[in-house]
Scaffold this motif. Structure first.
Motif, PDB file in Angstrom:
ATOM      1  N   ARG A 128       3.696   2.043   2.311  1.00 11.94           N
ATOM      2  CA  ARG A 128       3.181   3.393   2.672  1.00 11.94           C
ATOM      3  C   ARG A 128       3.226   4.145   1.275  1.00 11.94           C
ATOM      4  NH1 ARG A 128       7.514   7.289   3.026  1.00 11.94           N
ATOM      5  NH2 ARG A 128       9.443   6.346   2.871  1.00 11.94           N
ATOM      6  N   LEU A 129       2.340   5.209   0.978  1.00 13.88           N
ATOM      7  CA  LEU A 129       2.344   5.979  -0.068  1.00 13.88           C
ATOM      8  C   LEU A 129       3.433   6.886   0.054  1.00 13.88           C
ATOM      9  CD1 LEU A 129       0.649   6.493  -2.568  1.00 13.88           C
ATOM     10  CD2 LEU A 129      -0.574   8.599  -1.394  1.00 13.88           C
ATOM     11  N   ARG A 130       4.456   6.821  -1.031  1.00 11.19           N
ATOM     12  CA  ARG A 130       5.771   7.730  -0.758  1.00 11.19           C
ATOM     13  C   ARG A 130       5.835   8.458  -2.240  1.00 11.19           C
ATOM     14  NH1 ARG A 130      10.496   5.701  -2.964  1.00 11.19           N
ATOM     15  NH2 ARG A 130      11.641   6.572  -1.312  1.00 11.19           N
ATOM     16  N   GLU A 131       6.600   9.645  -2.218  1.00 10.56           N
ATOM     17  CA  GLU A 131       6.891  10.392  -3.339  1.00 10.56           C
ATOM     18  C   GLU A 131       7.903   9.682  -4.210  1.00 10.56           C
ATOM     19  OE1 GLU A 131       8.006  14.277  -2.131  1.00 10.56           O
ATOM     20  OE2 GLU A 131       5.867  14.883  -1.211  1.00 10.56           O
ATOM     21  N   VAL A 132       7.692   9.566  -5.487  1.00 12.15           N
ATOM     22  CA  VAL A 132       8.502   9.250  -6.510  1.00 12.15           C
ATOM     23  C   VAL A 132       8.543  10.210  -7.431  1.00 12.15           C
ATOM     24  CG1 VAL A 132       8.382   6.722  -6.267  1.00 12.15           C
ATOM     25  CG2 VAL A 132       6.894   7.824  -7.660  1.00 12.15           C
ATOM     26  N   GLY A 133       9.745  10.521  -8.155  1.00 14.99           N
ATOM     27  CA  GLY A 133       9.913  11.635  -9.187  1.00 14.99           C
ATOM     28  C   GLY A 133       9.443  12.892  -8.658  1.00 14.99           C
ATOM     29  N   ASP A 134       9.156  13.895  -9.657  1.00 14.34           N
ATOM     30  CA  ASP A 134       8.960  15.279  -9.488  1.00 14.34           C
ATOM     31  C   ASP A 134       7.585  15.677  -8.635  1.00 14.34           C
ATOM     32  OD1 ASP A 134      11.478  15.997 -10.450  1.00 14.34           O
ATOM     33  OD2 ASP A 134      10.599  16.160 -12.273  1.00 14.34           O
ATOM     34  N   ASN A 135       6.495  14.917  -9.296  1.00 17.01           N
ATOM     35  CA  ASN A 135       5.241  15.259  -8.730  1.00 17.01           C
ATOM     36  C   ASN A 135       4.350  13.959  -8.666  1.00 17.01           C
ATOM     37  OD1 ASN A 135       3.088  16.927  -7.610  1.00 17.01           O
ATOM     38  ND2 ASN A 135       2.533  17.374 -10.003  1.00 17.01           N
ATOM     39  N   GLY A 136       4.715  12.787  -8.248  1.00 13.84           N
ATOM     40  CA  GLY A 136       4.086  11.579  -7.910  1.00 13.84           C
ATOM     41  C   GLY A 136       4.282  10.964  -6.934  1.00 13.84           C
ATOM     42  N   LYS A 137       3.213   9.988  -6.641  1.00 14.92           N
ATOM     43  CA  LYS A 137       3.555   9.109  -5.394  1.00 14.92           C
ATOM     44  C   LYS A 137       2.940   7.726  -5.938  1.00 14.92           C
ATOM     45  CE  LYS A 137       2.229  12.846  -2.150  1.00 14.92           C
ATOM     46  NZ  LYS A 137       1.364  13.288  -0.991  1.00 14.92           N
ATOM     47  N   VAL A 138       3.534   6.633  -5.035  1.00 15.43           N
ATOM     48  CA  VAL A 138       3.193   5.362  -5.195  1.00 15.43           C
ATOM     49  C   VAL A 138       3.206   4.436  -3.899  1.00 15.43           C
ATOM     50  CG1 VAL A 138       5.567   4.534  -5.989  1.00 15.43           C
ATOM     51  CG2 VAL A 138       3.594   3.335  -6.700  1.00 15.43           C
ATOM     52  N   ALA A 139       2.357   3.579  -3.507  1.00 17.09           N
ATOM     53  CA  ALA A 139       2.461   2.899  -2.490  1.00 17.09           C
ATOM     54  C   ALA A 139       2.833   1.426  -3.031  1.00 17.09           C
ATOM     55  CB  ALA A 139       1.198   2.666  -1.919  1.00 17.09           C
ATOM     56  N   CYS A 140       4.048   1.086  -3.001  1.00 17.59           N
ATOM     57  CA  CYS A 140       4.611  -0.265  -3.664  1.00 17.59           C
ATOM     58  C   CYS A 140       6.092  -0.369  -3.221  1.00 17.59           C
ATOM     59  CB  CYS A 140       4.371  -0.165  -5.248  1.00 17.59           C
ATOM     60  SG  CYS A 140       4.920  -1.671  -5.737  1.00 17.59           S
ATOM     61  N   TRP A 141       6.166  -1.570  -2.566  1.00 21.75           N
ATOM     62  CA  TRP A 141       7.492  -2.138  -1.999  1.00 21.75           C
ATOM     63  C   TRP A 141       8.412  -2.287  -2.987  1.00 21.75           C
ATOM     64  CZ3 TRP A 141       8.070  -1.689   2.887  1.00 21.75           C
ATOM     65  CH2 TRP A 141       7.135  -1.996   3.770  1.00 21.75           C
ATOM     66  N   LEU A 142       8.090  -2.150  -4.288  1.00 20.73           N
ATOM     67  CA  LEU A 142       9.212  -2.093  -5.294  1.00 20.73           C
ATOM     68  C   LEU A 142       9.988  -1.006  -5.291  1.00 20.73           C
ATOM     69  CD1 LEU A 142       7.197  -3.612  -8.339  1.00 20.73           C
ATOM     70  CD2 LEU A 142       9.199  -4.771  -7.127  1.00 20.73           C
ATOM     71  N   TYR A 143       9.400   0.106  -4.761  1.00 21.67           N
ATOM     72  CA  TYR A 143      10.265   1.385  -4.582  1.00 21.67           C
ATOM     73  C   TYR A 143      10.664   1.796  -3.193  1.00 21.67           C
ATOM     74  CZ  TYR A 143       7.911   1.872  -9.052  1.00 21.67           C
ATOM     75  OH  TYR A 143       7.553   1.602 -10.310  1.00 21.67           O
ATOM     76  N   GLU A 144      10.714   1.041  -2.423  1.00 23.81           N
ATOM     77  CA  GLU A 144      11.348   1.137  -1.204  1.00 23.81           C
ATOM     78  C   GLU A 144      12.662   0.231  -1.271  1.00 23.81           C
ATOM     79  OE1 GLU A 144      10.614   2.627   1.253  1.00 23.81           O
ATOM     80  OE2 GLU A 144       8.400   3.049   1.297  1.00 23.81           O
ATOM     81  N   GLU A 145      14.027   1.100  -1.334  1.00 22.40           N
ATOM     82  CA  GLU A 145      15.159   0.610  -1.689  1.00 22.40           C
ATOM     83  C   GLU A 145      15.570  -0.458  -0.748  1.00 22.40           C
ATOM     84  OE1 GLU A 145      17.801   3.613  -2.745  1.00 22.40           O
ATOM     85  OE2 GLU A 145      16.664   4.273  -4.342  1.00 22.40           O
ATOM     86  N   ALA A 146      15.297  -0.218   0.452  1.00 24.18           N
ATOM     87  CA  ALA A 146      15.883  -0.870   1.749  1.00 24.18           C
ATOM     88  C   ALA A 146      15.266  -2.432   1.687  1.00 24.18           C
ATOM     89  CB  ALA A 146      15.628  -0.358   3.070  1.00 24.18           C
ATOM     90  N   VAL A 147      13.993  -2.507   1.061  1.00 24.89           N
ATOM     91  CA  VAL A 147      13.507  -3.966   1.009  1.00 24.89           C
ATOM     92  C   VAL A 147      13.891  -4.542  -0.169  1.00 24.89           C
ATOM     93  CG1 VAL A 147      11.241  -4.988   0.578  1.00 24.89           C
ATOM     94  CG2 VAL A 147      11.475  -3.076   2.345  1.00 24.89           C
ATOM     95  N   VAL A 148      13.904  -3.781  -1.459  1.00 22.42           N
ATOM     96  CA  VAL A 148      14.425  -4.394  -2.668  1.00 22.42           C
ATOM     97  C   VAL A 148      15.581  -4.960  -2.537  1.00 22.42           C
ATOM     98  CG1 VAL A 148      14.464  -4.096  -5.089  1.00 22.42           C
ATOM     99  CG2 VAL A 148      12.631  -2.868  -4.179  1.00 22.42           C
ATOM    100  N   HIS A 149      16.706  -4.400  -1.967  1.00 18.87           N
ATOM    101  CA  HIS A 149      18.079  -4.704  -2.044  1.00 18.87           C
ATOM    102  C   HIS A 149      18.582  -5.392  -0.941  1.00 18.87           C
ATOM    103  CE1 HIS A 149      18.171  -0.823  -4.707  1.00 18.87           C
ATOM    104  NE2 HIS A 149      18.718  -1.939  -5.586  1.00 18.87           N
ATOM    105  N   ALA A 150      17.457  -5.773  -0.024  1.00 19.63           N
ATOM    106  CA  ALA A 150      17.946  -6.501   1.215  1.00 19.63           C
ATOM    107  C   ALA A 150      18.055  -8.048   0.821  1.00 19.63           C
ATOM    108  CB  ALA A 150      16.633  -6.453   2.297  1.00 19.63           C
TER     109      ALA A 150
END
Length: 329
Positions: free
Chosen positions: A307-329
């Motif tokens: 999903r397109l999720r907010e990252v930082g102050d004013n940005g969005k990205v759609a990437c599983w690398l930024y889904e902590e629950a997946v990266v650290h699973a």
């Protein structure tokens, strides 16, 4: 700044004999008043279809079109709910577009002056005499000499750079609130490109006009944009303020685009290119559409769509690398 244009979950699907092509799939973006937003991505990613949807040139308001869903709100009005006559009052007057190929966008059998006069007569209700005077003034304003003679000329008598200037003259003739520019510097030499971009910046400054600029040229993005939207296979994969996106790109696709750009004063025997090919739009399955070309692909990328999720102050990205629950699973 308040929003002038807000696209919310836009979908544009084309039915073909082979299946359904999702040209634009759940795209959301906004353009604020006085802001320049650039949409960047490879050919076929949905940039131009998004722009044409804003203009009402696809979907139920076009002569024949695809399935279109979502909302395109311009100055408080949902453009997808307007009829043809209501759209005609907005196109050219409040929203103007510079198309990609000026030679095929202009009428080959009408003089240049007549084509500039048309929106002036239609939208501003000027007399023919006043419209002709204004047309000549606009030709001079976009930096073409001998405007009286040019007004009597036909498109085939002008160069590509002059035709693009004429397209800009038509687009700004009614002082629109939003200018959509679809690859306005394609096929022009670098000197003319710089002049065209300078001209657009000046018109924006003079009228507080918003610009939605579509391009694949990252140099143009760096020079023109306040905010950048990166598209891939009909979806937004990253967006953010231009400086942040260039200095700290997050999506692997954005990084690949920036890495493939030549760098001044750095000798390179071979330019970097993103491996693989853009996926066939008829064969897309639930997944990250970039996974086959991604150097950091994980198992989840092949089976689930990020999903397109907010990252930082004013940005969005759609990437599983930024889904902590997946990266650290």
């Amino acid at each position: 700044m308040s929003d002038l244009l807000e696209i919310d979950r836009l979908k544009v699907y084309f039915d073909t004999r082979e299946g359904t092509v999702k040209a634009v799939d759940d795209v959301s973006l906004r353009v604020r008043r006085g802001e320049t937003v650039c949409i960047v991505g490879e050919s076929g990613c949905g940039k131009s279809i998004t722009a044409m949807s804003i203009m009402g040139l696809v979907g139920s308001n076009a002569a024949a079109g695809p399935f279109v869903d979502g909302q395109i709100r311009f100055d408080g009005r949902n453009l997808l709910r307007l009829d043809r006559n209501e759209l005609r009052t907005i196109r050219g007057r409040e929203i103007a577009m510079i198309f990609q190929e000026p030679m095929t966008s202009l009428n080959p059998v009408l003089p240049i002056g007549e084509q500039i006069m048309e929106p002036l007569i239609e939208h501003l209700k000027l007399s023919r005499k006043a419209a002709r005077a204004r047309a000549i003034e606009l030709i001079r304003k976009v930096g073409i000499s001998r405007p009286e003679q040019i007004a009597k000329s036909y498109p085939h008598e002008l160069s590509g750079g002059m035709l693009q200037r004429i397209m800009i003259a038509i687009a700004i003739s009614c002082n629109p609130k939003l200018l959509i520019a679809d690859e306005p510097t394609t096929a022009l030499d670098v000197t003319i490109q710089a002049q065209i971009l300078d001209m657009m910046r000046q018109f924006k400054a003079d009228s507080n006009m918003s610009i939605l600029l579509i391009t694949h040229d990252l140099g143009v993005v760096a020079e023109m944009a306040d905010y950048v939207v990166v598209m891939y296979s009909g979806k937004v994969v990253e967006e953010g303020e231009v400086v942040e996106l260039f200095t700290n790109p997050k999506h692997p696709y954005t990084r690949g685009l920036l890495k493939s750009k030549p760098v001044i004063n750095r000798r390179q025997d071979e330019l970097y290119s993103i491996p693989g090919q853009v996926p066939n739009p008829l064969e897309l399955r639930p997944s990250c559409y970039f996974h086959e070309r991604c150097e950091r692909c994980m198992d989840v990328c092949r089976t689930r769509e990020p999903r397109l999720r907010e990252v930082g102050d004013n940005g969005k990205v759609a990437c599983w690398l930024y889904e902590e629950a997946v990266v650290h699973a």
